[in-house]
Design an enzyme around this catalytic site. Structure first.
Site, PDB file in Angstrom:
ATOM      1  N   ASN A  38       0.884  -1.167   0.000  1.00 17.45           N
ATOM      2  CA  ASN A  38       0.000   0.000   0.000  1.00 17.45           C
ATOM      3  C   ASN A  38       0.921   1.216   0.000  1.00 17.45           C
ATOM      4  OD1 ASN A  38      -1.826   1.996   0.485  1.00 17.45           O
ATOM      5  ND2 ASN A  38      -2.705   1.073   2.333  1.00 17.45           N
ATOM      6  N   ARG A 123      -2.603  -2.183  -3.441  1.00 17.14           N
ATOM      7  CA  ARG A 123      -3.810  -1.387  -3.235  1.00 17.14           C
ATOM      8  C   ARG A 123      -3.723  -0.172  -4.158  1.00 17.14           C
ATOM      9  NH1 ARG A 123      -5.350   2.755   1.333  1.00 17.14           N
ATOM     10  NH2 ARG A 123      -7.560   2.913   0.885  1.00 17.14           N
ATOM     11  N   HIS A 212     -12.960   2.575   0.164  1.00 21.17           N
ATOM     12  CA  HIS A 212     -13.045   1.505   1.170  1.00 21.17           C
ATOM     13  C   HIS A 212     -13.758   0.283   0.577  1.00 21.17           C
ATOM     14  CE1 HIS A 212     -13.065   4.551   4.787  1.00 21.17           C
ATOM     15  NE2 HIS A 212     -11.823   4.171   4.512  1.00 21.17           N
ATOM     16  N   ASN A 243     -10.397   5.560  11.068  1.00 21.99           N
ATOM     17  CA  ASN A 243     -10.022   6.967  11.036  1.00 21.99           C
ATOM     18  C   ASN A 243     -10.725   7.630   9.845  1.00 21.99           C
ATOM     19  OD1 ASN A 243      -8.774   9.135  12.195  1.00 21.99           O
ATOM     20  ND2 ASN A 243      -6.938   8.904  10.929  1.00 21.99           N
ATOM     21  N   ARG A 273     -11.410  14.243   8.753  1.00 23.50           N
ATOM     22  CA  ARG A 273     -12.115  14.779   7.569  1.00 23.50           C
ATOM     23  C   ARG A 273     -13.534  15.187   7.937  1.00 23.50           C
ATOM     24  NH1 ARG A 273     -10.930   9.725   3.781  1.00 23.50           N
ATOM     25  NH2 ARG A 273      -9.222   9.163   5.151  1.00 23.50           N
ATOM     26  N   VAL A 363     -12.992   1.884  14.912  1.00 22.10           N
ATOM     27  CA  VAL A 363     -14.055   2.367  15.798  1.00 22.10           C
ATOM     28  C   VAL A 363     -15.214   1.366  15.813  1.00 22.10           C
ATOM     29  CG1 VAL A 363     -15.690   4.251  16.230  1.00 22.10           C
ATOM     30  CG2 VAL A 363     -13.397   4.773  15.351  1.00 22.10           C
ATOM     31  N   ASN A 366     -14.413  -1.769  17.835  1.00 23.15           N
ATOM     32  CA  ASN A 366     -13.984  -1.654  19.230  1.00 23.15           C
ATOM     33  C   ASN A 366     -14.818  -0.754  20.121  1.00 23.15           C
ATOM     34  OD1 ASN A 366     -11.451  -3.226  19.131  1.00 23.15           O
ATOM     35  ND2 ASN A 366     -10.911  -1.690  17.581  1.00 23.15           N
ATOM     36  N   GLU A 416      -8.228  -5.336   5.090  1.00 17.26           N
ATOM     37  CA  GLU A 416      -8.082  -5.037   3.661  1.00 17.26           C
ATOM     38  C   GLU A 416      -6.873  -5.751   3.057  1.00 17.26           C
ATOM     39  OE1 GLU A 416      -8.772  -1.083   5.124  1.00 17.26           O
ATOM     40  OE2 GLU A 416      -9.660  -0.541   3.196  1.00 17.26           O
TER      41      GLU A 416
HETATM   42  P1  AMP Z   1      -8.645   2.237  11.429  1.00 14.23           P
HETATM   43  O1  AMP Z   1      -8.569   3.428  10.502  1.00 14.23           O
HETATM   44  O2  AMP Z   1      -9.660   1.229  11.033  1.00 14.23           O
HETATM   45  O3  AMP Z   1      -7.294   1.647  11.711  1.00 14.23           O
HETATM   46  O4  AMP Z   1      -9.160   2.809  12.833  1.00 14.23           O
HETATM   47  C1  AMP Z   1      -8.353   3.624  13.625  1.00 14.23           C
HETATM   48  C2  AMP Z   1      -9.196   4.275  14.690  1.00 14.23           C
HETATM   49  O5  AMP Z   1      -9.909   3.281  15.435  1.00 14.23           O
HETATM   50  C3  AMP Z   1      -8.388   5.009  15.747  1.00 14.23           C
HETATM   51  O6  AMP Z   1      -8.064   6.310  15.345  1.00 14.23           O
HETATM   52  C4  AMP Z   1      -9.342   5.013  16.918  1.00 14.23           C
HETATM   53  O7  AMP Z   1     -10.195   6.135  16.794  1.00 14.23           O
HETATM   54  C5  AMP Z   1     -10.200   3.785  16.722  1.00 14.23           C
HETATM   55  N1  AMP Z   1      -9.925   2.727  17.699  1.00 14.23           N
HETATM   56  C6  AMP Z   1      -8.966   1.806  17.675  1.00 14.23           C
HETATM   57  N2  AMP Z   1      -9.034   1.006  18.772  1.00 14.23           N
HETATM   58  C7  AMP Z   1     -10.068   1.459  19.517  1.00 14.23           C
HETATM   59  C8  AMP Z   1     -10.679   1.080  20.759  1.00 14.23           C
HETATM   60  N3  AMP Z   1     -10.218   0.040  21.454  1.00 14.23           N
HETATM   61  N4  AMP Z   1     -11.741   1.786  21.186  1.00 14.23           N
HETATM   62  C9  AMP Z   1     -12.223   2.816  20.472  1.00 14.23           C
HETATM   63  N5  AMP Z   1     -11.701   3.228  19.303  1.00 14.23           N
HETATM   64  C10 AMP Z   1     -10.651   2.566  18.833  1.00 14.23           C
END
Ligand code: AMP
Length: 431
Positions: A38, A123, A212, A243, A273, A363, A366, A416
Site C-alpha cells: 500500500n 492497493r 473503502h 479513522n 475529515r 471504531v 472496538n 483489507e
Molecule cells: P482504522 O482506521 O480502522 O485503523 O481505525 C483507527 C481508529 O480506530 C483510531 O483512530 C481510533 O479512533 C479507533 N480505535 C482503535 N481502537 C479502539 C478502541 N479500542 N476503542 C475505540 N476506538 C478505537
C-alpha cells in the site's frame, strides 16, 4: 533505534529452517504467501501473509512500514515472529525503501529469498469507471491507472511508484491491482451521479466513485453466512468506521450506494475529515476568509472531523475526554453520531428491506458506545441491540442484536490486506 537492532551482515536462513513459517518450516511448497503493498506519497505499508491460512484478526507473517521517503532521515519498521525491528537511514525514493525492506526481511529470515511469494497485491486507490475488478498488472494496466491520476492526484502516482518498483524487484511474480473503488462500480446512476451540469461532470469525471470498497466487500461477503441466507437474498448496510469512515448500502452482494464520493472526503464525519458539508463553505472560506484552495483542502482533510471539533481523532481519547466532561468532545461525538444515524436511515429507505447492519474497522469493531448510540431507539424499525452482546469483549465476527431483532446487527473485523492478498493469490493461480 528500537531493540532489537538489525543485523546487516547476517546470512539468509535456508528455506527449510525458517522457524514458524507455515509451509516453509516442515512442508515446503504448501504456503501461498502474498506480498501486499500500500504505497503512499512518502510511505509504503507492506505485509506478507498466507491468505488461505490467515483470518481477519490473525497476525500477518510479516508487516512493515517505510516512512519519510525523500526526507533527510527515513525509517523502516518491521514486525515478524513477535519481534520488532527498526532501521533508520535516508530513504531517497520508493525503490530504495522497498529494496531496504526486502533486505531487512531477508536478514530476519522472512524475506523474498527465503519465503516463496506467489503474488504481489497492490492497493490502488482510484480505479475510476475503468476498473470493477482486480486486475493482473501489465504495462497497459499501469498506463490506465496513470490516466486516472487527475481523479486522485495524491494517491494514484504513489500507487504507480509502488507498482513499478515492485515489478522491477520481483519481475517473475504476478502483480495484481486491487481498486478501492472497484466494489462500487455497480452503483446505479441515480446514486453515482451528482446533480452537477452534465457536460462539465462528464468532461471532468465528476461522479460518485466510493472508497473503502475492498473492506465493504470483504465484510459484506461474510454476512450471508452469519444469517444463513444466500447472498442474493441479503440486503445490508456496512459501516466502515475507522479513522476514515464510510457506509455502504448493498443489495444481493451489489453496492447500490455509499457515502464517499468523487473523493474520500465526503459522507460521514471522520477522524480528521469533515465528511459532507455545504459546498458553499469552500467559496466562503476562499472569498471571505482569504484561504487558498490548498489551505481549504488541508483544513477539510486534516484539521476537521472529530479532531477539528475536539482536538483529538482517536476515539479512545475522545471517550476519556467525554468521561472528564469535556464539552467539545461531547459535541464532536454527537455531531459524529448524528451524521452516522442520518445515513443509516437513508440507506434503510434506499434498500427498502434490511437484513443486517454491520460495524467494522477500528471504531466500529472496538467502540461499543458508538455502536449503541448509532442504533439507539430504533426498535420501531426492527433494530434491537443486545447491550450484553454489544459490550462483551470479543475480536471475531459476532452478532450483537437480540434474538428477536428483525434487522440483525453484527460486528465483523475487516482486513483489507487479507482481502487484497486473497485476490492476488486467486488471480495468480488463474494465470
Ligand atoms: P482504522 O482506521 O480502522 O485503523 O481505525 C483507527 C481508529 O480506530 C483510531 O483512530 C481510533 O479512533 C479507533 N480505535 C482503535 N481502537 C479502539 C478502541 N479500542 N476503542 C475505540 N476506538 C478505537
Amino acid at each position: 533505534m528500537n531493540a532489537p537492532s538489525t543485523t546487516p551482515n547476517s546470512q539468509p536462513t535456508p528455506e527449510a529452517e525458517v522457524a514458524g513459517v507455515p509451509g516453509v518450516n516442515g512442508v515446503p511448497g504448501e504456503s501461498h504467501f502474498a506480498l501486499v503493498l500500500n504505497s503512499g506519497s512518502s510511505s509504503i505499508k507492506f505485509q506478507v501473509l498466507d491468505p488461505l491460512a490467515a483470518t481477519a484478526t490473525s497476525e500477518p507473517f510479516v508487516s512493515g512500514l517505510v516512512e519519510q521517503i525523500g526526507e533527510p532521515m527515513g525509517r523502516i519498521t518491521l514486525k515478524a515472529g513477535g519481534e520488532k525491528y527498526v532501521l533508520e537511514e535516508p530513504i531517497p525514493d520508493h525503490a530504495e525503501g522497498l529494496r531496504l525492506s526486502f533486505d531487512l526481511m531477508d536478514q530476519h529470515g522472512c524475506g523474498p529469498t527465503q519465503v516463496k511469494i506467489q503474488a504481489v497485491g497492490h492497493r490502488v486507490v482510484h480505479g475510476g469507471i475503468l476498473f470493477s475488478q482486480p486486475e493482473i498488472i501489465t504495462d497497459q494496466i499501469v498506463d490506465m491507472i496513470r490516466d486516472l491520476i487527475p481523479l486522485a492526484p495524491l494517491h494514484n502516482p504513489a500507487n504507480i511508484d509502488g507498482i513499478e518498483v515492485a515489478r522491477r524487484i520481483l519481475p517473475d511474480i504476478p502483480h495484481v491491482a486491487v481498486f478501492d473503488t472497484g466494489f462500487f462500480h455497480s452503483m446505479p446512476p441515480a446514486a453515482a451521479l451528482y446533480a452537477v451540469n452534465a457536460e462539465v461532470a462528464m468532461q471532468n469525471g465528476v461522479r460518485r466513485y466510493g472508497f473503502h470498497g475492498t473492506s465493504h466487500e470483504y465484510v459484506s461477503q461474510q454476512v450471508p453466512g452469519l444469517l444463513g441466507l444466500p447472498e442474493r437474498a441479503v440486503n445490508q448496510i456496512t459501516l466502515h468506521l475507522g479513522n476514515g469512515a464510510s457506509a455502504a448500502a448493498i443489495r444481493g452482494g451489489e453496492a447500490v450506494d455509499t457515502t464517499m464520493g468523487m473523493t474520500p472526503l465526503a459522507g460521514l464525519v471522520m477522524g480528521t475529515r469533515s465528511g459532507d458539508i455545504d459546498p458553499g463553505i469552500i467559496f466562503h472560506l476562499y472569498r471571505t476568509a482569504g484561504m487558498s484552495i490548498d489551505d481549504i483542502d488541508e483544513l477539510l482533510n486534516r484539521k476537521s472531523g472529530v479532531k477539528g471539533l475536539s482536538g483529538v481523532n482517536d476515539f479512545r481519547e475522545l471517550r476519556a475526554m467525554i468521561e472528564d466532561e469535556d464539552q467539545d468532545a461531547w459535541l464532536a461525538y454527537n455531531v459524529y453520531i448524528h451524521q452516522l444515524r442520518k445515513f443509516i436511515g437513508a440507506y434503510m429507505i434506499a434498500l427498502g428491506r434490511v437484513n443486517a447492519i454491520t460495524f467494522t474497522a477500528g471504531v466500529g469493531e472496538n467502540d461499543r458506545f458508538v455502536r449503541a448510540d448509532a442504533l439507539a431507539g430504533l426498535e420501531a424499525f426492527g433494530i434491537k441491540l443486545d447491550p450484553e452482546r454489544n459490550a462483551a469483549p470479543n475480536d471475531g465476527p459476532r452478532e450483537i442484536s437480540t434474538d428477536d431483532s428483525a434487522v440483525k446487527v453484527f460486528v465483523v473485523p475487516t482486513n483489507e490486506e487479507l482481502a487484497i492478498a486473497k485476490y492476488a493469490v486467486e488471480l495468480a493461480e488463474k494465470q
